[in-house]
Enzyme design. Structure first.
Site, PDB file in Angstrom:
ATOM      1  N   SER A 211       1.018  -1.002  -0.321  1.00 21.65           N
ATOM      2  CA  SER A 211      -0.201   0.331   0.139  1.00 21.65           C
ATOM      3  C   SER A 211       0.396   1.268   0.491  1.00 21.65           C
ATOM      4  CB  SER A 211      -1.124  -0.553   0.854  1.00 21.65           C
ATOM      5  OG  SER A 211      -1.904   0.898   1.052  1.00 21.65           O
ATOM      6  N   ASN A 212       0.314   2.211   0.529  1.00 23.40           N
ATOM      7  CA  ASN A 212       1.048   3.238   0.633  1.00 23.40           C
ATOM      8  C   ASN A 212       0.556   4.586   1.700  1.00 23.40           C
ATOM      9  OD1 ASN A 212      -0.939   5.246  -0.343  1.00 23.40           O
ATOM     10  ND2 ASN A 212      -0.518   3.898  -2.129  1.00 23.40           N
ATOM     11  N   HIS A 213       1.299   5.776   2.179  1.00 25.52           N
ATOM     12  CA  HIS A 213       1.378   6.351   3.204  1.00 25.52           C
ATOM     13  C   HIS A 213      -0.691   7.194   2.829  1.00 25.52           C
ATOM     14  CE1 HIS A 213       4.248   5.098   5.294  1.00 25.52           C
ATOM     15  NE2 HIS A 213       5.447   5.592   4.651  1.00 25.52           N
ATOM     16  N   SER A 214      -0.989   6.777   2.061  1.00 23.45           N
ATOM     17  CA  SER A 214      -2.489   8.336   1.994  1.00 23.45           C
ATOM     18  C   SER A 214      -3.151   7.860   3.100  1.00 23.45           C
ATOM     19  CB  SER A 214      -3.296   7.803   0.860  1.00 23.45           C
ATOM     20  OG  SER A 214      -3.935   8.376   0.492  1.00 23.45           O
ATOM     21  N   ALA A 278      -5.752   7.423  -3.793  1.00 21.19           N
ATOM     22  CA  ALA A 278      -3.442   7.337  -4.645  1.00 21.19           C
ATOM     23  C   ALA A 278      -3.770   5.597  -4.409  1.00 21.19           C
ATOM     24  CB  ALA A 278      -2.325   7.479  -3.187  1.00 21.19           C
TER      25      ALA A 278
END
Ligand code: CTP
Length: 402
Positions: A211-214, A278
């Site tokens: 995943s990502n930091h959004s 994102a």
């Protein structure tokens, strides 16, 4: 400036157990800057005291239709108000309002409301809410032009667990609806806007994901602001690190493929798409059915690209649908943003660099807007809610030009 500065709210309280929550609402609105005039019905006074509301609002409370020296309060109070709200509205009050009665100060004030918007916040036992007579009364109120909120499901103020809707919404939800009614008319009013927010997750095995930091803050701020301006909003969101907003319809998704499907479905009726999410760009080629164990060799992940949602939904857009994309660039901001504008067929790209105070997880953001017409506009570092408002101003102009 506070959101209700200079606004006058007439808060009618009728006799239900949920009346205790109206004290919190009166306080909340007062703290937000509103001058709150409270009108209590006779039975409301059995549940909450006049003094409570006077102390919270710093203003006199009204409860008499005919009081010495105040014979015209039922005309004056609604005329001076920017919005009227009845919370809680009991089944009995709803019946009286539907019949157009004017036998107490609150009922008479509704009849004298003129063009001032009226918000009715029902609260009652779930069976009373479901009764055919109440359904009919509520339908009548909506026909008249009053805004009637839907009660929530859950524990009633009487500590009974309602099996259907009946519970009064929380003060913060009521406040959001009032802010919407106070908003000046906008071209966004009556439109359907699809907003995506947050990250997506791509599973490696049953317990791990990419995943990502959004956090979803930017998308949630956009959905909230579009709804406040009168739009019907579908918020397609991955796992959010913030509370989802009141008002927009939330469609929760996990993976990029799910987000693509949900966005595509919502586009069938959309006037605009704002793609603030994102989505994960890659996913493991194979998802392990069991947890991947630590073995002798270090593991290698084989990845594949996920769907580019903006690109893949080019054919799903209705004619005239305004599309706003985002671009996150760590280098070559303008070139990257313009390339995405063209490839993803957007009307506007909101470009983010990576710097302190902007981007993932922060409350503030600094963006540059690139228009299909070649325009370039740098906005200052500001709260994400202000960035959302600036973007929606551009969206309103684009919708207006259609
Ligand atoms: N986007 C999308 N589908 C994806 C990835 C991104 O629809 N699978 C959208 C984002 O919501 C954003 C825009 O495309 O509105 C640009 O996202 P960004 O991450 O900046 O660019 P990418 O297209 O992923 O390209 P790159 O990572 O190569 O910069």
């Amino acid at each position: 400036m506070r959101p209700f500065d200079g606004r006058r709210v007439l808060l009618g309280v009728t006799g239900g157990i949920a009346a205790y929550k109206s004290a919190a609402l009166a306080r909340d609105l007062t703290v937000a800057g509103a001058a709150v005039d409270v009108v209590l019905t006779r039975s409301a006074r059995e549940f909450v005291g006049t003094i409570t509301f006077e102390a919270l609002t710093g203003r006199p409370v009204h409860d008499q239709l005919v009081a010495a020296g105040h014979a015209l309060d039922h005309i004056r109070l609604p005329r001076e108000a920017d919005v009227l709200v009845v919370a809680p509205a009991t089944a009995d009050f709803i019946a009286r309002a539907a019949a157009g009665r004017a036998d107490d100060l609150l009922a008479a004030s509704l009849l004298a409301a003129g063009d001032t918007p009226v918000l009715i916040v029902p609260a009652m036992n779930d069976r009373m809410w479901a009764h055919a007579q109440t359904r009919q009364n509520v339908a009548r109120l909506r026909e008249i032009g009053y805004h009637v909120m839907e009660p929530e499901t859950g524990m009633l103020a009487s500590r009974e667990e309602g099996s259907g809707p009946g519970r009064m919404p929380e003060p913060s939800t009521i406040r959001a609806h009032l802010a919407r009614l106070l908003e000046p008319a906008s071209v966004l009013g009556g439109t359907h806007i699809v907003v995506s927010a947050g990250p997506t997750r791509e599973a490696l095995d049953p317990v791990r994901f990419l995943s990502n930091h959004s956090s979803g803050k930017m998308g949630v701020a956009l959905a909230e602001a579009a709804w406040r301006r009168g739009a019907t909003v579908t918020l397609v969101a991955g796992p959010l690190a913030v509370e989802p907003p009141t008002g927009p319809q939330l469609v929760s998704v996990e993976t990029t493929a799910e987000m693509a499907d949900a966005v595509r479905a919502a586009l069938a009726t959309a006037d605009a798409l704002v793609m603030a999410a994102a989505p994960a760009d890659f996913r493991p080629r194979d998802v392990a059915e069991q947890k991947i164990k630590k073995g002798a060799a270090s593991p290698t992940l084989a990845l594949e690209f996920t769907t580019d949602i903006l690109r893949s939904t080019r054919d799903a857009r209705r004619p005239g649908c305004v599309v706003i994309g985002f671009a996150l660039e760590t280098q070559g901001l303008e070139a990257g943003a313009r390339a995405k504008l063209a490839a993803k067929e957007c009307d506007l790209i909101v470009a983010n660099g990576v710097e302190a105070g902007a981007g993932f997880g922060t409350d503030t953001n600094r963006v540059t807007l690139f228009g299909r017409d070649g325009a370039r506009e740098e906005l200052p570092l500001q709260d994400k809610r202000d960035v959302a408002d600036a973007i929606l101003d551009r969206l309103a102009r684009l919708l207006d030009g259609r």
